[in-house]
Design a protein around this motif. Sequence first.
Motif, mmCIF file in Angstrom:
data_model
loop_
_atom_site.group_PDB
_atom_site.id
_atom_site.type_symbol
_atom_site.label_atom_id
_atom_site.label_comp_id
_atom_site.label_asym_id
_atom_site.label_seq_id
_atom_site.Cartn_x
_atom_site.Cartn_y
_atom_site.Cartn_z
ATOM 1 N N LEU A 12 1.495 -3.825 -2.737
ATOM 2 C CA LEU A 12 2.609 -4.111 -1.842
ATOM 3 C C LEU A 12 2.298 -5.465 -0.992
ATOM 4 O O LEU A 12 1.611 -6.000 -0.560
ATOM 5 C CB LEU A 12 2.717 -3.150 -0.545
ATOM 6 C CG LEU A 12 3.062 -1.760 -1.000
ATOM 7 C CD1 LEU A 12 2.937 -0.971 0.025
ATOM 8 C CD2 LEU A 12 4.323 -1.489 -1.904
ATOM 9 N N PRO B 27 9.829 -3.098 5.272
ATOM 10 C CA PRO B 27 8.409 -2.187 5.194
ATOM 11 C C PRO B 27 8.859 -0.971 4.728
ATOM 12 O O PRO B 27 8.333 -0.183 3.922
ATOM 13 C CB PRO B 27 8.080 -2.164 6.678
ATOM 14 C CG PRO B 27 8.889 -2.974 7.553
ATOM 15 C CD PRO B 27 9.950 -3.368 6.780
ATOM 16 N N ASP B 28 10.051 -0.341 5.172
ATOM 17 C CA ASP B 28 10.533 1.122 4.707
ATOM 18 C C ASP B 28 10.792 1.065 3.055
ATOM 19 O O ASP B 28 10.125 1.794 2.367
ATOM 20 C CB ASP B 28 11.932 1.257 5.199
ATOM 21 C CG ASP B 28 11.965 1.411 6.571
ATOM 22 O OD1 ASP B 28 10.592 1.500 7.114
ATOM 23 O OD2 ASP B 28 12.748 1.621 7.235
ATOM 24 N N ARG C 229 9.344 -0.975 0.877
ATOM 25 C CA ARG C 229 7.931 -1.123 0.172
ATOM 26 C C ARG C 229 7.257 0.399 0.435
ATOM 27 O O ARG C 229 6.904 0.699 -0.809
ATOM 28 C CB ARG C 229 7.255 -1.956 1.301
ATOM 29 C CG ARG C 229 7.470 -3.209 0.968
ATOM 30 C CD ARG C 229 6.384 -4.292 1.454
ATOM 31 N NE ARG C 229 5.741 -4.072 2.821
ATOM 32 C CZ ARG C 229 6.219 -4.736 3.988
ATOM 33 N NH1 ARG C 229 7.342 -5.548 3.640
ATOM 34 N NH2 ARG C 229 5.860 -4.550 5.029
ATOM 35 N N ALA C 230 7.455 0.945 1.545
ATOM 36 C CA ALA C 230 6.685 2.453 1.416
ATOM 37 C C ALA C 230 7.333 3.331 0.492
ATOM 38 O O ALA C 230 6.677 4.078 -0.376
ATOM 39 C CB ALA C 230 6.831 2.724 2.933
ATOM 40 N N LEU C 231 8.670 3.189 0.277
ATOM 41 C CA LEU C 231 9.448 4.138 -0.551
ATOM 42 C C LEU C 231 9.309 3.645 -2.026
ATOM 43 O O LEU C 231 8.948 4.907 -2.739
ATOM 44 C CB LEU C 231 10.967 4.091 -0.136
ATOM 45 C CG LEU C 231 11.247 4.816 1.051
ATOM 46 C CD1 LEU C 231 12.696 4.517 1.648
ATOM 47 C CD2 LEU C 231 11.205 6.350 1.065
ATOM 48 N N CYS C 232 9.172 2.443 -2.338
ATOM 49 C CA CYS C 232 9.004 2.322 -3.621
ATOM 50 C C CYS C 232 7.456 2.761 -4.080
ATOM 51 O O CYS C 232 7.082 2.970 -5.162
ATOM 52 C CB CYS C 232 8.931 0.618 -3.816
ATOM 53 S SG CYS C 232 10.656 0.010 -3.845
ATOM 54 N N LYS C 233 6.451 2.466 -3.099
ATOM 55 C CA LYS C 233 5.274 2.912 -3.447
ATOM 56 C C LYS C 233 4.950 4.485 -3.829
ATOM 57 O O LYS C 233 4.468 4.884 -4.742
ATOM 58 C CB LYS C 233 4.463 2.594 -2.180
ATOM 59 C CG LYS C 233 2.799 2.678 -2.533
ATOM 60 C CD LYS C 233 2.044 2.342 -1.056
ATOM 61 C CE LYS C 233 0.766 2.770 -1.145
ATOM 62 N NZ LYS C 233 -0.274 2.139 -2.195
ATOM 63 N N LEU C 234 5.994 5.122 -2.877
ATOM 64 C CA LEU C 234 5.846 6.640 -3.236
ATOM 65 C C LEU C 234 6.431 6.882 -4.642
ATOM 66 O O LEU C 234 5.957 7.834 -5.360
ATOM 67 C CB LEU C 234 6.919 7.273 -2.273
ATOM 68 C CG LEU C 234 5.995 7.945 -0.991
ATOM 69 C CD1 LEU C 234 7.127 8.227 0.001
ATOM 70 C CD2 LEU C 234 5.143 8.801 -1.253
ATOM 71 N N THR D 122 -0.016 0.887 -7.627
ATOM 72 C CA THR D 122 1.109 0.061 -6.688
ATOM 73 C C THR D 122 0.416 -0.908 -5.561
ATOM 74 O O THR D 122 -0.392 -0.224 -4.666
ATOM 75 C CB THR D 122 1.981 0.950 -6.165
ATOM 76 O OG1 THR D 122 2.587 1.861 -7.080
ATOM 77 C CG2 THR D 122 3.232 0.243 -5.443
#
Lengths: 520, 128
Positions: free
Chosen positions: B33, B13-14, B16-21, B31
């Motif tokens: 996920l 999940p981390d 994914r969240a960082l890629c999204k940012l 984006t």
Amino acid sequence: MKQPALPEDELQRLHALRRYGVLDSQIEQVFDEFVVLVAKTFDVPIALISLVDSERQWFKARVGIEGSETPREVSFCGHVVADRDPLIVEDTLEDVRFFDNPLVTGGPKIRFYAGAPLLTPEGYILGTFCVVDQKPRTLRADQLETLQLFARQVMRILELRREAALSAIYRRLFETTKAFVAIVSQQGTILEVNRVWSDRLGLSPEENALRGWFKLAVPEDGSKILQAFEIAKAGGVGEFELRMRAKAGDICWVSWHVTEDTNEGFLYCVGHDVTASIKAAEEAARVARMKSEFVSVVSHELRTPLTAVQVALGLLDGGVVGELSGEPREMVQIALVGAKRLARVIDDILDLRDVESGLLKLDLQDVELSGVARRAIADLHAEDDRARVVLEAPEPLWVRLDPERLYQILTNLLSNAIRFSPSGLPIGVRIEHRGPSARVSVSDCGPGIPEAFQARVFEPFAQADASDVRRKNGAGLGLSIAKALVERLEGKIHFSSTENEGTTFHLEFPCVLAPSEVLQ
Amino acid sequence: MRISSVLVVDDEPDIRALCKLSLERVGGWLTFLAASGQEALELAEARQPDVILLDVMMPGMDGPTTLHALKNRGSTAGIHVVFLSAKIQKHEMQGYKDLGAAGVITKPFNPMTLPRELQRTIDAELAL
């Protein structure tokens, strides 16, 4: 007096004599009865079975004479050995060779001598069967023949004795050797095996014979036996490794060689138990595999959270989630540098594992060295604006290697040099011809490698000074990787270092022709 | 082709969240996920992103299996796929390309340049 000469084959003759193991042996009735019988037959007071040793003649059996030996130089029998013929001396006083012989002038006062050679099957004369009298005599041709017949009988007994002794020796060897020994018929039936089979495989000889050679082997290995037998039957040495099943169920690895005796049609098989070394090799491979897997898992487990840390810090630093300034930004940047370093250490550990375990695949090409060096230097300048590297490459030099790996080696050597050079001083890279090789040298103006540390320079995680890890900003894997890569590329790496002046690392690779030269 | 939407597939999940940012704020892209290969197949079909950023090592359906499934469905076969992977060797990169991937982004990646790198990877594939 004429001393007996030495025969031409004296050394081999003495060796043959010793192999009968009869010199200085105990008195034996069978030989004693022979001399008594011969003395009576020829009606002489003295009869001897004399063996001519290097310095003496020694009597295996004697009648009518004192003492068990005399010096060789006064012996009559020595002449039989030298001349390879029977010797008859009818009257010693009439013979220039013997009239002044101490055995003639003194006891036993020999006047008559007749000796027949003791001849081995190989043609060596060990001594004589001889008759002696203290008065002159003659010997008829048929009497000489009788004496020779007795000599042959004595020889036959000595021969049988030797064979029996040899057979006992070989039997003992057969039973005491640690090797598997088997005598096998051409059909593969085991005719005879030694005790190692029962000791190691837990089978009685009867069981061995019943089970047969093929049934003792693991089924997949059966064809190896057949192939080796074919080679042996063609006159060669069949060699193979066989897994054999012990009665207890465990597997015994045996390395065999098989030869055939063409006269008997038997196959002689000798095998060595190599189970221990094969198990050790398997264990070593298993440990290496485990180590490699461990490194993979640990690296992956480290990298996943590290990616999160590094990316999150990168986003903070990039101002993506709000502009940072002053000390908070500084802190984030320090953390980011640390995370990047950690990532590089993990990469290095994986690299080292790949090179050392042979996982690394090479992409070999003919490469011009200065091109790769320029790229490595340019990338270093782009990354670190304080770095100063000066390249000297007077002529293009071509080598055959994987350019990406060479790039990696040079990058490691350059960053090592940068770490140890006082800032502002340039790093030198020189590419030159050296005999049949191309040499790349990377020189720094650093403090030099302490002598005590020089032997460990290429060891993983080696640091001259533990405090260097922080100060110099490296984990100590760069040079290990460089060395492992150079060796994979079949090159050489070495260094020279002078304290307070600097260190130079040298790479050497065999030159190849430039593509343009190849075309010509 | 200018990228405007990306589907990120990663079981972490981390990440994914960082890629999204990174992709939304630095790249300015839409984006989506997905936490698994299965979810990726559904989302890819429903959202039709320009690019899929696909983690290689995932429990269950891993990256290469997911890629294979994507390329075998008419509705998703045309979507560019870029792998997200730990450091790889050159021959592994070729292996991924043979599977039909446009390229590989290695972890840890730089979030400030990730969108640029993705765009460059797609441009390079289209130029071939």
